[in-house]
Design a protein around this motif. Structure first.
Motif, mmCIF file in Angstrom:
data_model
loop_
_atom_site.group_PDB
_atom_site.id
_atom_site.type_symbol
_atom_site.label_atom_id
_atom_site.label_comp_id
_atom_site.label_asym_id
_atom_site.label_seq_id
_atom_site.Cartn_x
_atom_site.Cartn_y
_atom_site.Cartn_z
ATOM 1 N N PRO A 66 0.805 -1.230 0.000
ATOM 2 C CA PRO A 66 0.000 0.000 0.000
ATOM 3 C C PRO A 66 0.836 1.278 0.000
ATOM 4 O O PRO A 66 0.392 2.300 -0.490
ATOM 5 C CB PRO A 66 -0.826 -0.114 1.278
ATOM 6 N N ASP A 67 2.044 1.250 0.532
ATOM 7 C CA ASP A 67 2.876 2.451 0.594
ATOM 8 C C ASP A 67 3.800 2.602 -0.605
ATOM 9 O O ASP A 67 4.589 3.529 -0.661
ATOM 10 C CB ASP A 67 3.729 2.442 1.864
ATOM 11 N N LEU A 68 3.702 1.701 -1.560
ATOM 12 C CA LEU A 68 4.627 1.723 -2.687
ATOM 13 C C LEU A 68 4.410 2.930 -3.593
ATOM 14 O O LEU A 68 5.332 3.370 -4.260
ATOM 15 C CB LEU A 68 4.486 0.435 -3.498
ATOM 16 N N ARG A 83 11.964 -0.522 0.482
ATOM 17 C CA ARG A 83 11.026 -0.199 -0.593
ATOM 18 C C ARG A 83 11.554 -0.628 -1.957
ATOM 19 O O ARG A 83 10.809 -1.126 -2.792
ATOM 20 C CB ARG A 83 10.689 1.282 -0.572
ATOM 21 N N LEU A 84 12.839 -0.462 -2.193
ATOM 22 C CA LEU A 84 13.419 -0.901 -3.458
ATOM 23 C C LEU A 84 13.355 -2.422 -3.571
ATOM 24 O O LEU A 84 12.997 -2.961 -4.622
ATOM 25 C CB LEU A 84 14.860 -0.412 -3.591
ATOM 26 N N PHE A 85 13.660 -3.095 -2.475
ATOM 27 C CA PHE A 85 13.549 -4.555 -2.479
ATOM 28 C C PHE A 85 12.109 -4.982 -2.727
ATOM 29 O O PHE A 85 11.850 -5.936 -3.463
ATOM 30 C CB PHE A 85 14.045 -5.134 -1.152
ATOM 31 N N SER A 86 11.152 -4.288 -2.135
ATOM 32 C CA SER A 86 9.737 -4.602 -2.346
ATOM 33 C C SER A 86 9.336 -4.428 -3.800
ATOM 34 O O SER A 86 8.589 -5.230 -4.362
ATOM 35 C CB SER A 86 8.853 -3.713 -1.473
ATOM 36 N N LEU A 87 9.838 -3.382 -4.419
ATOM 37 C CA LEU A 87 9.529 -3.131 -5.830
ATOM 38 C C LEU A 87 10.067 -4.254 -6.717
ATOM 39 O O LEU A 87 9.364 -4.764 -7.593
ATOM 40 C CB LEU A 87 10.107 -1.786 -6.251
ATOM 41 N N PHE A 92 9.082 -9.353 -9.727
ATOM 42 C CA PHE A 92 9.527 -10.702 -10.058
ATOM 43 C C PHE A 92 8.556 -11.781 -9.593
ATOM 44 O O PHE A 92 8.241 -12.705 -10.332
ATOM 45 C CB PHE A 92 10.914 -10.940 -9.448
ATOM 46 N N PHE A 93 8.086 -11.679 -8.372
ATOM 47 C CA PHE A 93 7.283 -12.753 -7.792
ATOM 48 C C PHE A 93 5.776 -12.577 -7.929
ATOM 49 O O PHE A 93 5.031 -13.526 -7.731
ATOM 50 C CB PHE A 93 7.628 -12.934 -6.312
ATOM 51 N N LEU A 94 5.309 -11.387 -8.235
ATOM 52 C CA LEU A 94 3.868 -11.192 -8.368
ATOM 53 C C LEU A 94 3.438 -10.891 -9.798
ATOM 54 O O LEU A 94 2.535 -11.535 -10.322
ATOM 55 C CB LEU A 94 3.398 -10.061 -7.441
#
Length: 136
Positions: A66-68, A83-87, A92-94
């Motif tokens: 939600p905070d992306l 945040r960069l890792f989440s992006l 890649f995974f979603l």
């Protein structure tokens, strides 16, 4: 650049290669060529998969990250944080699995039970048409 130049650039860089590759793979299927009507049906289902992928991606982004949306507004002069890792993880995974599952479902509902789908090469031709539409 003017919109006419951009239109021609898009046509030559995206649309023309799609037509070339569809022609190329259809030409390889000489023994039992696929009907154009069925290829067009797969193409339409591919468009539906693109629309579904856009909606699914939007809702997955908002549900898992939600905070992306604030990520790109932040100053990146400091250390790279989670945040960069989440992006990267989300991409890649979603995004990839969602798109591939939707392509599979589009192909399954469009032609899997059709009597014209009777050879392994048919799967290559139909899968190529669907993937090219998704890419375009």
């Amino acid at each position: 650049m003017s919109w006419q130049i951009l239109t021609w650039l898009y046509f030559f860089s995206v649309v023309l290669p799609v037509f070339f590759w569809v022609w190329f793979f259809r030409r390889l299927d000489k023994k039992d060529p696929e009907p154009q009507k069925l290829l067009f049906k797969v193409f339409r289902y591919g468009f539906g998969a693109v629309v579904a992928a856009l909606f699914a991606g939007y809702f997955v982004d908002r549900g898992f990250f939600p905070d992306l949306s604030k990520f790109f507004d932040m100053d990146m002069s400091g250390d790279v944080d989670w945040r960069l890792f989440s992006l990267v993880a989300m991409s890649f995974f979603l995004a990839g699995p969602i798109e591939e599952i939707l392509k599979y479902l589009a192909l399954k509902f469009a032609i899997f039970k059709n009597s014209q789908f009777n050879q392994i090469a048919d799967g290559i031709v139909y899968g190529t048409v669907l993937a090219l539409e998704f890419a375009s």
